[in-house]
Design an enzyme around this catalytic site. Structure first.
Site, short mmCIF file in Angstrom:
data_model
loop_
_atom_site.label_atom_id
_atom_site.label_comp_id
_atom_site.label_asym_id
_atom_site.label_seq_id
_atom_site.Cartn_x
_atom_site.Cartn_y
_atom_site.Cartn_z
N HIS A 1 18.45 0.28 26.58
CA HIS A 1 17.32 -0.45 27.19
C HIS A 1 17.33 -2.00 26.77
CE1 HIS A 1 13.95 1.89 28.79
NE2 HIS A 1 14.38 2.77 28.04
N LYS B 1 20.23 1.95 34.11
CA LYS B 1 19.28 1.04 34.06
C LYS B 1 19.59 -0.30 34.42
CE LYS B 1 16.60 3.65 30.46
NZ LYS B 1 17.23 4.59 29.48
N SER C 1 11.96 2.06 23.74
CA SER C 1 11.77 1.82 24.74
C SER C 1 9.85 1.74 24.87
CB SER C 1 11.96 3.05 25.68
OG SER C 1 11.25 4.13 25.14
C1 LIG Z 1 17.56 5.88 29.35
C2 LIG Z 1 18.24 6.19 28.00
C3 LIG Z 1 19.18 7.17 27.77
C4 LIG Z 1 19.57 8.12 28.98
O1 LIG Z 1 20.35 7.53 29.85
P1 LIG Z 1 20.78 8.11 31.25
O2 LIG Z 1 21.91 7.66 31.67
O3 LIG Z 1 19.93 8.34 32.07
O4 LIG Z 1 21.24 9.75 30.70
C5 LIG Z 1 19.70 7.35 26.64
N1 LIG Z 1 19.32 6.56 25.49
C6 LIG Z 1 18.29 5.56 25.64
C7 LIG Z 1 18.06 5.02 24.39
C8 LIG Z 1 17.74 5.61 26.84
O5 LIG Z 1 16.79 4.86 27.28
#
Ligand SMILES: *Cc1c(COP(=O)(O)O)cnc(C)c1O
Length: 396
Positions: free
Chosen positions: A211, A242, A183
């Site tokens: 992501h 996301k 990220s």
């Molecule tokens: C955002 C993210 C998560 C967490 O996702 P949620 O559904 O908000 O708990 C887990 N792993 C990665 C790589 C992320 O970028």
């Protein structure tokens, strides 16, 4: 008793503030989107949401969410195995498996739970988990809950991974774990090479596509599409928070027997509430949209390419990326904060990141592109970056 504890907290919080690490939350009073309204009344262009496909406020999803509410009610008041499984939950799990070309899917309240509940039910002290050094906090926590032997290799370093795999040959089973897209840099993990090494050294492969899903690959089917290795990744975790609508929810998708075992033993699944029909029905519609058209992915890819090209031409130091994350390197913590603050004055909302979120001396502004951005939004952001970049002596 609270007196002493309270004083301790006050001092710790003061230390966090003095270290410049205190996180303030900016209040938004509009729906999430390319353009948002802040509490101050200021309208800004949003370049820091994970709203990659622009679905957070999409009319089709809002309609499906309302339908879910009408047909299946508001809450499930149960975990899945007692009375929290509806036809909608099963349908969404099938849709996710079909999207990724996997065998079965298990839903969670969040990807954090999917990662938190994946290792402990599957592996014991006889086994090995081999993890990228930049993996997400939820993977790190999931690994901590499991007794397997741990190995860590430097970010995306295949020599480091191979060394770890050699060392782990003593163990009964091995699993290699990575984020699909990291990220902070936006780099795609070299999963094609990971799969080769895993075959050579007899290991399973798990990719967290939080992501990368929706973003990477021509039709947004993530790293397996990007590297043309569909079916070779044993386990994929991901989020509905996301690209896929941005509400809430997580999933693990992959080999049938593994998913079956998770349904029996994964603690965040067994002991936490079932996702509400509002979210599940909108999720179903979302995956239908992904099957109907690639319009959003195409727009996101075009937006990202345009933004990267213009920023590079302006003289900014940009990390190469195949994702929708563009790291504008500034290298200085204070500069990253001043830059972001001046951009906000120009109506561009981005965040500057610095140590310890990124390595020392690698401060940057992270820009996240979206299919919700129109070309005039991008042009406005690029013009603002140029103006502030000149003011602060970052570009000529
Ligand atoms: C955002 C993210 C998560 C967490 O996702 P949620 O559904 O908000 O708990 C887990 N792993 C990665 C790589 C992320 O970028």
């Amino acid at each position: 008793m609270y007196g002493a504890f309270k004083n301790y907290l006050i001092k710790e919080i003061k230390d966090i503030k003095e270290a410049g690490l205190y996180k303030d939350e900016r209040i938004i009073v509009s729906p999430q989107g390319a353009e948002i309204e802040l509490e101050s009344g200021q309208r800004v262009l949003n370049f820091c949401a994970n709203n990659y496909l622009g679905l957070s406020n999409h009319p089709e999803l809002i309609k499906a969410a309302k339908e879910g509410l009408d047909t299946h009610g508001y809450g499930m008041s149960s975990v899945r195995f007692i009375c929290g499984t509806t036809d909608l939950h099963k349908k969404l799990e099938e849709k996710i498996a079909s999207f990724f070309g996997t065998e079965d899917t298990i839903l969670y309240a969040a990807a954090f739970d999917a990662n938190g509940g994946i290792f402990e039910p599957l592996f014991t002290e006889e086994d090995a988990i081999i993890s990228d050094s930049l993996n997400h906090a939820s993977i790190i926590d999931g690994v901590r809950l499991c007794k397997a032997k741990r190995y860590r290799y430097p970010n995306a370093d295949m020599k480091g991974l191979e060394d770890a795999l050699k060392q782990a040959q003593e163990q009964r089973f091995r699993i290699v774990v990575t984020d699909g897209v990291f990220s902070m840099d936006g780099n795609v993990a070299p999963v094609d090479k990971m799969v080769e090494l895993a075959e050579k050294y007899d290991a399973l492969v798990m990719v967290d596509e939080s992501h990368s899903a929706g973003v990477v690959g021509d039709t947004g089917r993530g790293v397996s599409e990007h590297f043309n290795i569909t079916g070779k990744i044993d386990l994929i975790t991901g989020t509905l928070g996301k690209s896929f609508g941005g509400a809430i929810g997580g999933f693990t998708t992959g080999r049938k027997e593994i998913i079956e075992m998770l349904r029996q033993r994964s603690r965040p699944y067994l002991f936490s509430n079932s996702l509400p029909p509002v979210v599940v029905n909108a999720g179903i519609r979302m995956f239908d949209m992904m099957d109907e058209t690639n319009e959003l992915q195409d727009k996101l890819h075009a937006n990202t390419a345009y933004f990267m090209k213009e920023m590079q031409a302006s003289g900014f130091d940009i990390k190469p990326t195949q994702s929708a994350i563009c790291a504008v390197m500034l290298y200085d913590a204070q500069l990253s904060q001043d830059f972001a603050s001046k951009l906000l004055d120009e109506g561009i909302y981005v965040i500057g990141f610095y140590y310890p979120v990124v390595p020392k001396g690698e401060a940057r502004i992270r820009v996240q592109l979206s299919a919700a951005h129109e070309i005039e939004h991008l042009d406005k952001a690029i013009a603002a970056f140029r103006k502030v970049g000149k003011e602060l002596g970052v570009i000529k």
